[in-house]
Each structure stands twice: as C-alpha cells, then as structure tokens.
Design an enzyme around this catalytic site. Sequence first.
Site, short mmCIF file in Angstrom:
data_model
loop_
_atom_site.label_atom_id
_atom_site.label_comp_id
_atom_site.label_asym_id
_atom_site.label_seq_id
_atom_site.Cartn_x
_atom_site.Cartn_y
_atom_site.Cartn_z
N GLY A 146 -0.37 -7.99 -3.53
CA GLY A 146 -0.54 -7.74 -2.10
C GLY A 146 -2.00 -7.87 -1.72
O GLY A 146 -2.87 -7.86 -2.60
N GLN A 203 -9.59 -5.99 3.21
CA GLN A 203 -10.17 -6.32 1.90
C GLN A 203 -10.95 -7.62 1.93
O GLN A 203 -11.78 -7.87 1.06
CB GLN A 203 -9.06 -6.44 0.83
N CYS A 210 -6.02 -1.90 -7.65
CA CYS A 210 -6.41 -2.49 -6.37
C CYS A 210 -7.42 -3.60 -6.62
O CYS A 210 -8.34 -3.43 -7.42
CB CYS A 210 -7.03 -1.42 -5.47
N LEU A 211 -7.25 -4.71 -5.93
CA LEU A 211 -8.18 -5.84 -6.10
C LEU A 211 -9.59 -5.46 -5.66
O LEU A 211 -10.55 -6.09 -6.09
CB LEU A 211 -7.68 -7.05 -5.29
N HIS A 222 0.59 1.08 -0.13
CA HIS A 222 -0.78 0.80 -0.55
C HIS A 222 -1.49 -0.10 0.47
O HIS A 222 -2.64 0.16 0.86
CB HIS A 222 -0.73 0.16 -1.94
N GLU A 223 -0.80 -1.14 0.93
CA GLU A 223 -1.41 -2.08 1.89
C GLU A 223 -1.59 -1.45 3.27
O GLU A 223 -2.62 -1.65 3.92
CB GLU A 223 -0.57 -3.36 2.01
N HIS A 243 -4.62 0.57 3.42
CA HIS A 243 -5.84 -0.23 3.62
C HIS A 243 -6.13 -0.43 5.11
O HIS A 243 -7.28 -0.44 5.53
CB HIS A 243 -5.72 -1.61 2.97
O1 GNR Z 1 -2.36 -6.43 -7.09
C1 GNR Z 1 -2.15 -5.24 -6.87
N1 GNR Z 1 -1.39 -4.54 -7.75
C2 GNR Z 1 -0.94 -3.26 -7.50
C3 GNR Z 1 -0.40 -2.55 -8.57
C4 GNR Z 1 0.08 -1.28 -8.37
C5 GNR Z 1 0.04 -0.71 -7.12
C6 GNR Z 1 -0.50 -1.38 -6.05
C7 GNR Z 1 -0.99 -2.67 -6.24
S1 GNR Z 1 -1.63 -3.54 -4.89
C8 GNR Z 1 -2.77 -4.58 -5.70
C9 GNR Z 1 -3.36 -5.58 -4.72
C10 GNR Z 1 -4.21 -4.83 -3.73
O2 GNR Z 1 -5.26 -4.30 -3.98
N2 GNR Z 1 -3.74 -4.72 -2.52
O3 GNR Z 1 -4.40 -4.04 -1.58
NI NI Z 2 -5.56 -2.57 -2.67
#
Ligand code: GNR
Ligand code: NI
Length: 179
Positions: free
Chosen positions: A46, A51, A92-93, A134-135, A138
């Site tokens: 995601g 980001q 998270c990236l 999670h997204e 953000h």
């Molecule tokens: O790539 C992603 N993997 C992930 C793994 C477990 C829980 C949430 C994520 S989201 C993350 C990509 C990201 O940072 N999205 O904002």
């Molecule tokens: Ni993230």
Amino acid sequence: MSLLPILRYPDPRLNKVAKPVTVFDERLKTLVNDMAETMYAAPGIGLAAPQVDVHEQIIVIDVSEERNQLQALINPEIVTASAEKALFDEGCLSVPGIYEEVERPARVTVRAQDINGDFFEIRAEGLMAVCLQHEIDHLKGFMFVDYLSQLKRNRIKTRMLKEEREKKKEKAKGTGKKR
Ligand code: GNR
Ligand code: NI
C-alpha cells in the site's frame, strides 16, 4: 510513469493532514499511476499520498500475491469497524526495516471514491483490513509507530536519524564532499 521519492520517518511532513480530492482529472490519474509504480517498486502492499509529499486523500493498495489487484481509493473513510481486534506485525515504507505488532479492529467497512469520483464500499478482514487502516491513518498524519510506547518510538526515531546521517555521509564520499 515515474517513481516518487518516499518520505522517511520522522519527517514532519508525514504528520500533515491530507485534504479531500475535489477534482477527478488527468492529473489525479497520473498521480495514482505514479503512486502505484512507486508502491510496486518499493515493494509495498500500500501507499498513501502523504508518503510521497502529496497531502491529499489518495491511497493505492494491492495485497494480492500476484501483484495484479491494484485498488485506488480517493477520500476513503472507515464507516464501520468491528469490536473484535486483531494483532498484526506491521511495517511501513516510511519506516524501513522496522516491524512491530499493532492491534486494530479485525474487520472494517470503508467507503471511498474511485478514480472517476464514483462512490464504492469495501468490506475487509485480514491483511486488507490492516492495510486499509494503516493507509487511512497516513491521511490523518498518523503512523503505526504512534501506537507504540514512547520508549519504542524514540528508539525507532533515533535509529532512523542515524541511518539518514550515515546515508548522507556515503553520498558526500561519492561526490568527494566532506562533512
Ligand atoms: O508495504 C507495507 N507492508 C505492510 C505490512 C504490514 C502492515 C502494513 C503494511 S503497509 C506497508 C506500505 C506502507 O507503508 N503503506 O503506508
Ligand atoms: Ni505506511
């Protein structure tokens, strides 16, 4: 198509609140395509617009094994969340290399608009439910590390800043610059 640079924690721009999208035009389509390319290249499941330093309510998601189930959600909102919670090891990236358990509602219903502005709803559980929450966090300037203890968060912050300093040093070496 182009790859977009991803902001890294603790960049304060990651805490800005994203604005709703009101214009569904060619620019939005290009941005979504670039975000998808950036997510797949990372690789991630995601990516939220903040980001990549775009403070608008846009997310892309693909939790499929085959990496062929891209979904773009514009102006997404959680309309219902289950009372039942689930634990998931999140990453998270914008916080590369860090994985920590986070507890969230196990199932959610999300209402959003597609790339044309048409409304739709998704009911999700498992990884998709985690990723949607999670997204959407953000977009509110909130990150998974904000659910952790202050001690853990500070350790992560210190580690990220140290890595950033070391990266800069490496770069300076390459260009023959001193610092
Ligand atoms: O790539 C992603 N993997 C992930 C793994 C477990 C829980 C949430 C994520 S989201 C993350 C990509 C990201 O940072 N999205 O904002
Ligand atoms: Ni993230």
